[in-house]
Motif scaffolding. Structure first.
Motif, short mmCIF file in Angstrom:
data_model
loop_
_atom_site.label_atom_id
_atom_site.label_comp_id
_atom_site.label_asym_id
_atom_site.label_seq_id
_atom_site.Cartn_x
_atom_site.Cartn_y
_atom_site.Cartn_z
N TRP A 27 60.25 31.41 21.07
CA TRP A 27 61.24 30.54 20.45
C TRP A 27 60.72 29.11 20.32
CZ3 TRP A 27 66.35 32.00 23.40
CH2 TRP A 27 66.87 33.17 22.85
N GLU A 28 61.12 28.47 19.25
CA GLU A 28 60.79 27.06 19.08
C GLU A 28 61.69 26.24 20.02
OE1 GLU A 28 63.31 25.87 15.19
OE2 GLU A 28 61.69 27.28 14.85
N ASN A 29 61.32 25.00 20.25
CA ASN A 29 62.02 24.15 21.22
C ASN A 29 63.51 23.98 20.91
OD1 ASN A 29 59.92 23.76 22.97
ND2 ASN A 29 59.20 21.90 21.97
N LYS A 30 63.86 23.94 19.63
CA LYS A 30 65.26 23.76 19.22
C LYS A 30 66.13 24.90 19.78
CE LYS A 30 67.97 24.13 15.04
NZ LYS A 30 67.91 24.36 13.61
N ILE A 31 65.64 26.13 19.68
CA ILE A 31 66.40 27.28 20.17
C ILE A 31 66.44 27.26 21.70
CG2 ILE A 31 66.53 29.80 20.26
CD1 ILE A 31 65.16 29.86 17.52
N LYS A 32 65.32 26.93 22.34
CA LYS A 32 65.28 26.85 23.80
C LYS A 32 66.26 25.79 24.31
CE LYS A 32 60.60 28.53 24.51
NZ LYS A 32 59.24 28.22 24.95
N GLN A 33 66.31 24.66 23.64
CA GLN A 33 67.23 23.59 24.05
C GLN A 33 68.69 24.05 23.94
OE1 GLN A 33 66.65 21.03 25.69
NE2 GLN A 33 64.45 20.87 25.45
N LEU A 34 69.01 24.75 22.86
CA LEU A 34 70.36 25.30 22.69
C LEU A 34 70.68 26.26 23.83
CD1 LEU A 34 72.94 25.62 20.96
CD2 LEU A 34 71.76 27.46 19.75
N PHE A 35 69.73 27.09 24.15
CA PHE A 35 69.88 28.06 25.24
C PHE A 35 70.17 27.34 26.56
CE2 PHE A 35 67.52 31.46 27.87
CZ PHE A 35 68.69 32.15 28.11
N TYR A 36 69.33 26.37 26.92
CA TYR A 36 69.50 25.65 28.18
C TYR A 36 70.79 24.83 28.20
CZ TYR A 36 64.83 26.95 29.69
OH TYR A 36 63.72 27.66 30.07
N SER A 37 71.14 24.22 27.08
CA SER A 37 72.36 23.40 27.08
C SER A 37 73.62 24.26 27.16
CB SER A 37 72.40 22.48 25.85
OG SER A 37 72.54 23.24 24.67
N ASN A 38 73.58 25.47 26.58
CA ASN A 38 74.76 26.35 26.63
C ASN A 38 74.85 27.14 27.93
OD1 ASN A 38 75.56 25.54 24.13
ND2 ASN A 38 74.94 27.39 23.08
N TYR A 39 73.72 27.51 28.51
CA TYR A 39 73.73 28.43 29.64
C TYR A 39 73.04 27.92 30.89
CZ TYR A 39 75.55 31.54 26.14
OH TYR A 39 76.33 32.10 25.16
N GLY A 40 72.68 26.66 30.92
CA GLY A 40 72.16 26.06 32.14
C GLY A 40 70.94 26.76 32.69
N ASP A 41 71.01 27.14 33.97
CA ASP A 41 69.87 27.67 34.70
C ASP A 41 69.62 29.15 34.50
OD1 ASP A 41 69.51 25.18 35.85
OD2 ASP A 41 70.89 25.62 37.47
N LEU A 42 70.42 29.82 33.71
CA LEU A 42 70.28 31.26 33.53
C LEU A 42 68.87 31.71 33.16
CD1 LEU A 42 72.02 33.82 33.62
CD2 LEU A 42 72.35 33.55 31.18
N PRO A 43 68.13 30.98 32.32
CA PRO A 43 66.78 31.45 31.95
C PRO A 43 65.84 31.59 33.14
CG PRO A 43 67.45 29.64 30.53
CD PRO A 43 68.50 29.78 31.59
N TYR A 44 66.08 30.85 34.21
CA TYR A 44 65.19 30.94 35.36
C TYR A 44 65.24 32.32 36.01
CZ TYR A 44 65.05 25.92 34.77
OH TYR A 44 64.89 24.68 34.24
N LEU A 45 66.31 33.07 35.79
CA LEU A 45 66.40 34.41 36.35
C LEU A 45 65.32 35.34 35.79
CD1 LEU A 45 70.26 35.01 36.40
CD2 LEU A 45 68.76 34.55 38.33
N LEU A 46 64.81 35.02 34.61
CA LEU A 46 63.76 35.86 34.02
C LEU A 46 62.46 35.79 34.82
CD1 LEU A 46 64.27 35.11 30.23
CD2 LEU A 46 64.93 37.17 31.48
N ASN A 47 62.28 34.73 35.59
CA ASN A 47 61.02 34.54 36.32
C ASN A 47 61.15 34.71 37.83
OD1 ASN A 47 59.47 33.88 33.98
ND2 ASN A 47 60.59 31.96 33.92
N VAL A 48 62.31 35.13 38.29
CA VAL A 48 62.51 35.33 39.73
C VAL A 48 61.74 36.56 40.18
CG1 VAL A 48 64.22 35.91 41.49
CG2 VAL A 48 64.75 34.19 39.77
N LYS A 49 60.97 36.41 41.22
CA LYS A 49 60.26 37.54 41.82
C LYS A 49 61.21 38.20 42.82
CE LYS A 49 56.23 36.67 39.93
NZ LYS A 49 56.48 36.60 38.53
N VAL A 50 61.59 39.41 42.55
CA VAL A 50 62.56 40.11 43.38
C VAL A 50 61.84 40.98 44.40
CG1 VAL A 50 64.44 41.79 43.36
CG2 VAL A 50 64.27 40.10 41.54
N ASP A 51 62.26 40.88 45.65
CA ASP A 51 61.74 41.73 46.71
C ASP A 51 62.50 43.05 46.65
OD1 ASP A 51 61.14 43.07 49.08
OD2 ASP A 51 61.04 41.22 50.25
#
Length: 170
Positions: A27-51
């Protein structure tokens, strides 16, 4: 047999999550910014290392009816801080509320709202397994990649995270 089933489920989930990460990376930065502004920290879940061993152990104590862990005669409901420690996810902001909004619309209406697609299209995509209704990752992925409305693209992506990371069932 059970180990083989769980291995297959984990592999499918891992592949879907990898595809989600790849889509987000493109995604280009514009879409990423929309994502972060609408959903906050949710994208960080994609990179969580689960035990996986920890979660397999915890699943044994999870009471679905009461939405808590039960250890002997003790009920335990972890706080957001405890979840972030268990997940080793330091970037979640504990000063934000993470909640599920109660909505009495049907699953069909919810999907229509999230995807922006018409009732006929959505109805054709809904599958059922036991008591649960769902839409496949393939259908969601195709919508994310092809949707012309950027906000809907982000909403569908977020719905996918919730389905694949937070409450995977199928």
């Amino acid at each position: 047999m059970e180990r083989e089933f769980f291995g297959k489920v984990e592999d499918n989930a891992a592949n879907s999550l990898q595809e989600l990460k790849e889509i987000c990376d493109q995604w280009e930065n514009k879409i990423k910014q929309l994502f972060y502004s609408n959903y906050g920290d949710l994208p960080y879940l994609l990179n969580v290392k689960v035990d996986k061993r920890l979660f397999r152990a915890l699943v044994q104590y999870w009471n679905l009816a009461y939405n808590c862990f039960i250890f002997g005669k003790v009920d335990l409901v972890p706080t957001v801080e405890e979840y972030t420690t268990l997940l080793r996810c330091r970037r979640i902001q504990v000063d934000k509320a993470y909640l599920r909004v109660v909505n009495f619309l049907t699953f069909l209406k919810k999907l229509m709202s999230i995807t922006g697609m018409n009732e006929q299209w959505v109805a054709a995509q809904i599958k059922q397994k036991g008591d649960s209704k769902y839409i496949t990752w393939k259908n969601l992925r195709d919508l994310i990649l092809a949707h012309l409305d950027v906000k809907k693209k982000v909403d569908i992506f977020t719905f996918s995270i919730y389905g694949l990371v937070i409450s995977p069932r199928h």
